[in-house]
Design a protein around this motif. Sequence first.
Motif, PDB file in Angstrom:
ATOM      1  N   GLY A 134       0.861  -1.184   0.004  1.00  0.00           N
ATOM      2  CA  GLY A 134       0.005  -0.188   0.001  1.00  0.00           C
ATOM      3  C   GLY A 134       1.021   1.235   0.019  1.00  0.00           C
ATOM      4  N   LEU A 135       2.070   1.175  -0.338  1.00  0.00           N
ATOM      5  CA  LEU A 135       2.839   2.339  -0.484  1.00  0.00           C
ATOM      6  C   LEU A 135       2.462   3.256  -1.657  1.00  0.00           C
ATOM      7  CD1 LEU A 135       6.520   0.718   0.510  1.00  0.00           C
ATOM      8  CD2 LEU A 135       4.654   1.940   2.028  1.00  0.00           C
ATOM      9  N   SER A 136       2.625   4.444  -1.440  1.00  0.00           N
ATOM     10  CA  SER A 136       2.571   5.370  -2.694  1.00  0.00           C
ATOM     11  C   SER A 136       3.726   5.293  -3.583  1.00  0.00           C
ATOM     12  CB  SER A 136       2.557   6.899  -2.404  1.00  0.00           C
ATOM     13  OG  SER A 136       3.692   7.253  -1.605  1.00  0.00           O
ATOM     14  N   LYS A 137       3.485   5.957  -4.822  1.00  0.00           N
ATOM     15  CA  LYS A 137       4.759   5.618  -5.839  1.00  0.00           C
ATOM     16  C   LYS A 137       5.959   6.520  -5.262  1.00  0.00           C
ATOM     17  CE  LYS A 137       2.187   5.127  -9.904  1.00  0.00           C
ATOM     18  NZ  LYS A 137       1.792   5.787 -11.360  1.00  0.00           N
ATOM     19  N   SER A 138       5.637   7.554  -4.656  1.00  0.00           N
ATOM     20  CA  SER A 138       6.664   8.457  -3.994  1.00  0.00           C
ATOM     21  C   SER A 138       7.587   7.696  -3.004  1.00  0.00           C
ATOM     22  CB  SER A 138       6.456   9.814  -3.509  1.00  0.00           C
ATOM     23  OG  SER A 138       5.462   9.559  -2.436  1.00  0.00           O
ATOM     24  N   ARG A 139       6.867   6.932  -2.008  1.00  0.00           N
ATOM     25  CA  ARG A 139       7.531   6.207  -1.051  1.00  0.00           C
ATOM     26  C   ARG A 139       8.075   4.917  -1.578  1.00  0.00           C
ATOM     27  NH1 ARG A 139       6.303   7.287   4.184  1.00  0.00           N
ATOM     28  NH2 ARG A 139       6.527   5.330   5.023  1.00  0.00           N
ATOM     29  N   ILE A 140       7.410   4.340  -2.499  1.00  0.00           N
ATOM     30  CA  ILE A 140       8.358   3.276  -3.284  1.00  0.00           C
ATOM     31  C   ILE A 140       9.572   3.658  -3.858  1.00  0.00           C
ATOM     32  CG2 ILE A 140       8.181   1.665  -5.174  1.00  0.00           C
ATOM     33  CD1 ILE A 140       5.156   1.351  -4.666  1.00  0.00           C
ATOM     34  N   PHE A 141       9.669   4.949  -4.392  1.00  0.00           N
ATOM     35  CA  PHE A 141      10.907   5.359  -4.858  1.00  0.00           C
ATOM     36  C   PHE A 141      11.933   5.559  -3.772  1.00  0.00           C
ATOM     37  CE2 PHE A 141      13.540   8.834  -6.500  1.00  0.00           C
ATOM     38  CZ  PHE A 141      14.106   8.151  -7.405  1.00  0.00           C
ATOM     39  N   THR A 142      11.477   6.454  -2.940  1.00  0.00           N
ATOM     40  CA  THR A 142      12.468   6.918  -1.887  1.00  0.00           C
ATOM     41  C   THR A 142      13.010   5.772  -0.878  1.00  0.00           C
ATOM     42  OG1 THR A 142      10.700   7.659  -0.376  1.00  0.00           O
ATOM     43  CG2 THR A 142      11.684   9.382  -1.935  1.00  0.00           C
ATOM     44  N   ARG A 143      11.916   4.741  -0.558  1.00  0.00           N
ATOM     45  CA  ARG A 143      12.369   3.655   0.359  1.00  0.00           C
ATOM     46  C   ARG A 143      12.823   2.563  -0.183  1.00  0.00           C
ATOM     47  NH1 ARG A 143       9.978   4.451   5.380  1.00  0.00           N
ATOM     48  NH2 ARG A 143       9.850   6.878   5.860  1.00  0.00           N
ATOM     49  N   LEU A 144      12.231   2.172  -1.365  1.00  0.00           N
ATOM     50  CA  LEU A 144      12.830   0.846  -2.076  1.00  0.00           C
ATOM     51  C   LEU A 144      13.663   1.277  -3.275  1.00  0.00           C
ATOM     52  CD1 LEU A 144       9.344  -0.857  -1.972  1.00  0.00           C
ATOM     53  CD2 LEU A 144      11.224  -1.118  -0.394  1.00  0.00           C
ATOM     54  N   ILE A 145      13.447   1.887  -4.123  1.00  0.00           N
ATOM     55  CA  ILE A 145      14.313   2.039  -5.283  1.00  0.00           C
ATOM     56  C   ILE A 145      15.509   2.868  -5.106  1.00  0.00           C
ATOM     57  CG2 ILE A 145      14.253   2.751  -7.803  1.00  0.00           C
ATOM     58  CD1 ILE A 145      12.318   0.446  -6.944  1.00  0.00           C
ATOM     59  N   LEU A 146      15.222   4.095  -4.665  1.00  0.00           N
ATOM     60  CA  LEU A 146      16.695   4.794  -4.526  1.00  0.00           C
ATOM     61  C   LEU A 146      17.787   4.289  -3.860  1.00  0.00           C
ATOM     62  CD1 LEU A 146      17.228   7.856  -5.298  1.00  0.00           C
ATOM     63  CD2 LEU A 146      16.547   8.698  -3.181  1.00  0.00           C
ATOM     64  N   PRO A 147      17.365   3.762  -2.361  1.00  0.00           N
ATOM     65  CA  PRO A 147      18.692   3.312  -1.968  1.00  0.00           C
ATOM     66  C   PRO A 147      19.297   2.107  -2.610  1.00  0.00           C
ATOM     67  CG  PRO A 147      16.586   3.227  -0.491  1.00  0.00           C
ATOM     68  CD  PRO A 147      16.235   3.620  -1.634  1.00  0.00           C
ATOM     69  N   GLN A 148      18.575   1.261  -3.523  1.00  0.00           N
ATOM     70  CA  GLN A 148      19.149   0.240  -4.049  1.00  0.00           C
ATOM     71  C   GLN A 148      19.779   0.874  -5.328  1.00  0.00           C
ATOM     72  OE1 GLN A 148      17.133  -3.771  -4.368  1.00  0.00           O
ATOM     73  NE2 GLN A 148      15.292  -2.401  -3.590  1.00  0.00           N
ATOM     74  N   MET A 149      19.353   1.713  -5.923  1.00  0.00           N
ATOM     75  CA  MET A 149      19.818   2.312  -7.142  1.00  0.00           C
ATOM     76  C   MET A 149      21.136   3.022  -6.704  1.00  0.00           C
ATOM     77  SD  MET A 149      18.308   5.644  -9.282  1.00  0.00           S
ATOM     78  CE  MET A 149      18.611   6.829  -7.980  1.00  0.00           C
ATOM     79  N   TRP A 150      21.255   3.621  -5.623  1.00  0.00           N
ATOM     80  CA  TRP A 150      22.504   4.383  -5.146  1.00  0.00           C
ATOM     81  C   TRP A 150      23.676   3.203  -4.959  1.00  0.00           C
ATOM     82  CZ3 TRP A 150      25.078   8.662  -5.006  1.00  0.00           C
ATOM     83  CH2 TRP A 150      25.902   8.896  -3.953  1.00  0.00           C
ATOM     84  N   ARG A 151      23.314   2.325  -4.263  1.00  0.00           N
ATOM     85  CA  ARG A 151      24.290   1.335  -4.193  1.00  0.00           C
ATOM     86  C   ARG A 151      24.864   0.543  -5.438  1.00  0.00           C
ATOM     87  NH1 ARG A 151      23.996  -4.111  -3.916  1.00  0.00           N
ATOM     88  NH2 ARG A 151      21.607  -4.134  -3.847  1.00  0.00           N
TER      89      ARG A 151
END
Length: 231
Positions: A134-151
Amino acid sequence: MMIDLYGFGPALAAGALMTVKLALSALCLGLLLGLLGALAKTSPYKPLQWLGGTYSTLVRGVPELLWVLLIYFGTVNLMSALGEYFGNPDLTLNAFAAGVIALGLCFGAYATEVFRGAILAIPKGHREAGVALGLSKSRIFTRLILPQMWRIALPGLGNLFMILMKDTALVSVIGLEEIMRHAEIGVTVSKQPFTFYMVAALMYLGLTVLAMIGMHLLERRAARGFTRSTQ
């Protein structure tokens, strides 16, 4: 044996500080442009894909030196018009700002591809899990996608930063007093080109080594909590 710098030691040190400021400022701009470009290229919307692709292709197809010259000299009329509008006819774009824009623009174009590859490397199941929670698109990006993408993107970005650090020497052609500019002035005064260019090379090498150490520490920090499978 001490190297005789004919009194240009403090000037070269000031040039090194200017080089670091220029590289870090361009890095910040480039990271922002690279992230926006990658999001545009991975967007489901065709206009955004076209915009991101055009940016990365156009900028990477022109040498960095030409971008420095085009931005510095090409903004003269624009800045003059803005100056007249705001009552400041002497308004100009200084060499530092032009260098930051040019180098940041070029860094961002290459970083776009690094970020895009990192985004595509993240399994789609992670996004689906975020939606299921139930996460919003913005929270999916900041919490799931961005940390992995950065690594994933960090090693590639580190290599680009090494190139950026050396590309700061290009800004000397428009008069910014960084390492190369002070070295050229020292050569003109002392008639000792080998000495000053060798010192400049050692200074760039030292800055690059420090940057490598910093990137290694960042990579170790970003990798915390992740394990590599050994097969």
